[in-house]
Design an enzyme around this catalytic site. Structure first.
Site, PDB file in Angstrom:
ATOM      1  CD  GLU A  32       6.953  -4.959   0.968  1.00 50.20           C
ATOM      2  OE1 GLU A  32       7.494  -3.495   0.811  1.00 50.20           O
ATOM      3  OE2 GLU A  32       5.979  -5.687   0.407  1.00 50.20           O
ATOM      4  CE1 TYR A 115       4.357  -0.742   2.850  1.00 47.84           C
ATOM      5  CE2 TYR A 115       6.219  -0.874   2.143  1.00 47.84           C
ATOM      6  CZ  TYR A 115       5.583  -1.375   2.461  1.00 47.84           C
ATOM      7  OH  TYR A 115       4.977  -2.264   0.815  1.00 47.84           O
ATOM      8  CG  ASP A 133       2.428   0.956  -1.181  1.00 48.03           C
ATOM      9  OD1 ASP A 133       1.066   1.557  -0.351  1.00 48.03           O
ATOM     10  OD2 ASP A 133       2.919   0.914  -1.573  1.00 48.03           O
TER      11      ASP A 133
END
Length: 300
Positions: A32, A115, A133
């Site tokens: 990520e 996020y 996202d």
């Protein structure tokens, strides 16, 4: 709508290593961070090499920062590499080396925002989370709300609406999150959406409205790259990564490196390389070591 996306994802999902059942929570977190503003094609080989070298937070926490920056290579925004190492150190010091489970705990880690915390909670721990996202925001905005593209900034109202679209069941919500993300990456793209291939085409509000133009176009600014300080910073970092560990005596060489190997006279701003180097030092990406006859610089 959930069922349509999940059926599509079952047949269209890319086989990415951080999505496999044997991927560790640490591997998901690394992916990520790497995927922020960086395409999957560039991340996948870097992720594999990174996880082979530093398979646990403890491994990364004890690594020399210079090795971490060299391994980051050309993924861009190298401060992410140092933040990821700070994150690993915090996981070791405060969480016994295990990636936290809840979003609140994840948000306390260096470099982890809303996020990333939601994505790791969902994809590493199977929790119900609202993973937003750019791809997810675009698909939801088009299919459910008829917008060409989401607003430039994520607001509270959009977050609350998106939360209402996530399935209540945790396992289903995880697949929904990753399915919508994949749909946005492969089909419902920003510039050339393939509406004919979309599983939501029969119920898409944006398509039904005739694909109206982006209402926020005037507020969007495309970030320049060529000729910017960011480009020169990248050239300096590439030069330092290629050195065998010896300090770099900049001198006149700084202008040549800043110009990308071209004639330094071609630089639009002769002060730019010095300014870029100073900003790298300020960010902790480069270390200055004073010498009697030269300015020496190296990776930290």
């Amino acid at each position: 709508m959930h069922a349509a996306v999940l059926r599509w994802y079952d047949g269209a999902a890319r086989d990415l290593p951080w999505r496999r059942p044997d991927a560790s929570p640490w591997g998901v977190l690394v992916s990520e961070v790497m995927l922020q503003q960086t395409p999957v094609a560039r991340v996948e080989p870097a992720w594999r090499a990174w996880m082979e070298r530093w398979p646990t937070p403890a491994d990364l926490a004890s690594a020399p920062a210079a090795d971490v920056l060299r391994a980051w290579d050309r993924l861009g925004y190298p401060r992410r590499a140092l933040r990821l190492q700070d994150c690993a150190r915090t996981i070791v010091a405060e969480h016994d080396g295990a990636v936290p489970v809840t979003e609140d705990e994840l948000l306390t880690l260096p470099g982890v925002g809303a996020y990333t915390a939601a994505a790791v909670a969902a994809f590493a721990h199977g929790a119900r989370a609202v993973v937003l996202d750019t791809n997810v925001r675009r698909v939801v905005g088009r299919a459910l709300e008829g917008r060409a593209l989401p607003p430039p900034t994520l607001g509270r109202a959009e977050q609350e609406r998106a939360a209402g679209y996530v399935p209540a069941d945790a396992a289903t919500s995880v697949r929904w999150n990753v399915g919508v993300m994949e749909l946005g990456a492969l089909v419902c793209t920003a510039r050339s959406p393939r509406c004919a291939d979309c599983p939501l085409r029969s119920r898409c509000a944006w398509l039904a409205a005739g694909r109206p133009a982006d209402e926020h176009a005037a507020r969007r600014r495309t970030q320049a790259w060529h000729g910017t300080d960011r480009q020169v910073r990248g050239r300096i970092m590439a030069h330092l990564r290629a050195l065998p560990g010896t300090p770099w005596a900049t001198g006149r060489d700084l202008l040549t490196v800043g110009a990308g190997g071209a004639d330094p006279a071609a630089l639009p701003d002769p002060a730019q390389p010095g300014r870029a180097l100073a900003s790298l030092v300020a960010d902790g990406l480069v270390v200055a070591a004073a010498s009697a006859d030269a300015d020496l610089y190296r990776l930290p």
